[in-house]
Design a protein around this motif. Structure first.
Motif, PDB file in Angstrom:
ATOM      1  N   ASN A   7       7.633   8.710  33.479  1.00 10.68           N
ATOM      2  CA  ASN A   7       6.408   7.937  33.346  1.00 10.68           C
ATOM      3  C   ASN A   7       5.349   8.728  32.586  1.00 10.68           C
ATOM      4  N   CYS A   8       4.551   8.001  31.824  1.00 13.45           N
ATOM      5  CA  CYS A   8       3.328   8.544  31.230  1.00 13.45           C
ATOM      6  C   CYS A   8       2.407   7.368  30.916  1.00 13.45           C
ATOM      7  N   ASN A   9       1.385   7.225  31.736  1.00 12.80           N
ATOM      8  CA  ASN A   9       0.380   6.172  31.552  1.00 12.80           C
ATOM      9  C   ASN A   9       0.969   4.763  31.495  1.00 12.80           C
ATOM     10  N   ARG A  10       1.931   4.512  32.355  1.00 13.67           N
ATOM     11  CA  ARG A  10       2.543   3.182  32.441  1.00 13.67           C
ATOM     12  C   ARG A  10       2.757   2.812  33.916  1.00 13.67           C
ATOM     13  N   LEU A  11       1.736   3.085  34.710  1.00 20.66           N
ATOM     14  CA  LEU A  11       1.845   2.912  36.159  1.00 20.66           C
ATOM     15  C   LEU A  11       2.216   1.485  36.550  1.00 20.66           C
ATOM     16  N   HIS A  12       1.629   0.499  35.905  1.00 26.71           N
ATOM     17  CA  HIS A  12       1.934  -0.900  36.232  1.00 26.71           C
ATOM     18  C   HIS A  12       3.436  -1.163  36.110  1.00 26.71           C
ATOM     19  N   ARG A  71      -0.217  17.670  28.901  1.00 35.57           N
ATOM     20  CA  ARG A  71       0.742  17.110  27.952  1.00 35.57           C
ATOM     21  C   ARG A  71       1.322  18.228  27.103  1.00 35.57           C
ATOM     22  N   ASP A  72       2.605  18.120  26.813  1.00 38.08           N
ATOM     23  CA  ASP A  72       3.281  19.055  25.929  1.00 38.08           C
ATOM     24  C   ASP A  72       4.106  18.223  24.958  1.00 38.08           C
ATOM     25  N   PRO A  73       3.508  17.806  23.845  1.00 42.82           N
ATOM     26  CA  PRO A  73       4.189  16.883  22.930  1.00 42.82           C
ATOM     27  C   PRO A  73       5.482  17.424  22.319  1.00 42.82           C
ATOM     28  N   ALA A  74       5.651  18.733  22.259  1.00 40.81           N
ATOM     29  CA  ALA A  74       6.869  19.299  21.666  1.00 40.81           C
ATOM     30  C   ALA A  74       8.053  19.073  22.597  1.00 40.81           C
ATOM     31  N   ASN A  75       8.939  18.193  22.212  1.00 46.01           N
ATOM     32  CA  ASN A  75      10.145  17.891  22.988  1.00 46.01           C
ATOM     33  C   ASN A  75       9.840  17.453  24.419  1.00 46.01           C
ATOM     34  N   GLU A  76       8.777  16.740  24.575  1.00 49.49           N
ATOM     35  CA  GLU A  76       8.325  16.321  25.894  1.00 49.49           C
ATOM     36  C   GLU A  76       9.399  15.548  26.676  1.00 49.49           C
ATOM     37  N   PHE A  77      10.001  14.537  26.051  1.00 45.18           N
ATOM     38  CA  PHE A  77      11.000  13.730  26.738  1.00 45.18           C
ATOM     39  C   PHE A  77      12.238  14.559  27.054  1.00 45.18           C
ATOM     40  N   ALA A  78      12.650  15.421  26.143  1.00 50.31           N
ATOM     41  CA  ALA A  78      13.813  16.279  26.384  1.00 50.31           C
ATOM     42  C   ALA A  78      13.563  17.205  27.572  1.00 50.31           C
ATOM     43  N   LYS A  79      12.362  17.712  27.697  1.00 51.76           N
ATOM     44  CA  LYS A  79      12.034  18.595  28.828  1.00 51.76           C
ATOM     45  C   LYS A  79      12.110  17.841  30.152  1.00 51.76           C
ATOM     46  N   VAL A  80      11.650  16.595  30.139  1.00 47.77           N
ATOM     47  CA  VAL A  80      11.729  15.767  31.345  1.00 47.77           C
ATOM     48  C   VAL A  80      13.189  15.515  31.722  1.00 47.77           C
TER      49      VAL A  80
END
Length: 131
Positions: A7-12, A71-80
């Protein structure tokens, strides 16, 4: 079976996704939930994570969460995804986008596991919402 919610700013959407997940997987008990939030600025995100943890504990579902504060935009989704894999105890790992909805009930998850167990392969299947 490990389900990783991102999730990132999509709480609904996350709320709706999680509630439909609990309903549509209620007949399959061997599962765990990992929630990761990428520094959402929306009010209520931490409170929802607390709610989700309580709901999982009440149902006997293992729950892990990580609330990133920056926030860490560098490879953010991969890190998650790496965090989810590193903390998963399930035999199978299913990463989820927080905007999907579960609509099938009764038996679909067991059939999914049967297919995965029947075939020897390594691969990735990611469930996604049809837009």
């Amino acid at each position: 079976m490990t389900f990783g919610f991102v999730n990132c700013n999509r709480l609904h959407y996350l709320e709706s996704c999680f509630k439909s997940f609990l309903h549509c997987t209620s007949d399959y008990s061997d599962k765990e939930v990992i929630f990761v939030d990428n520094a959402s600025s929306e009010p209520g995100t931490k409170e929802f994570f607390d709610y989700a943890q309580g709901a999982c504990e009440e149902l006997g579902i293992r729950f892990v969460s990580k609330l990133n504060t920056e926030r860490d935009p560098a490879n953010e989704f991969a890190k998650v995804l790496n965090f989810i894999v590193e903390n998963a105890h399930g035999e199978f790992i299913i990463p989820l986008q927080s905007d999907m909805q579960f609509i099938l009930t009764s038996g679909w998850l067991g059939k999914y596991v049967e297919v995965m167990n029947r075939h020897e392969f390594v691969g990735c299947i990611m469930l996604d919402a049809q837009r």
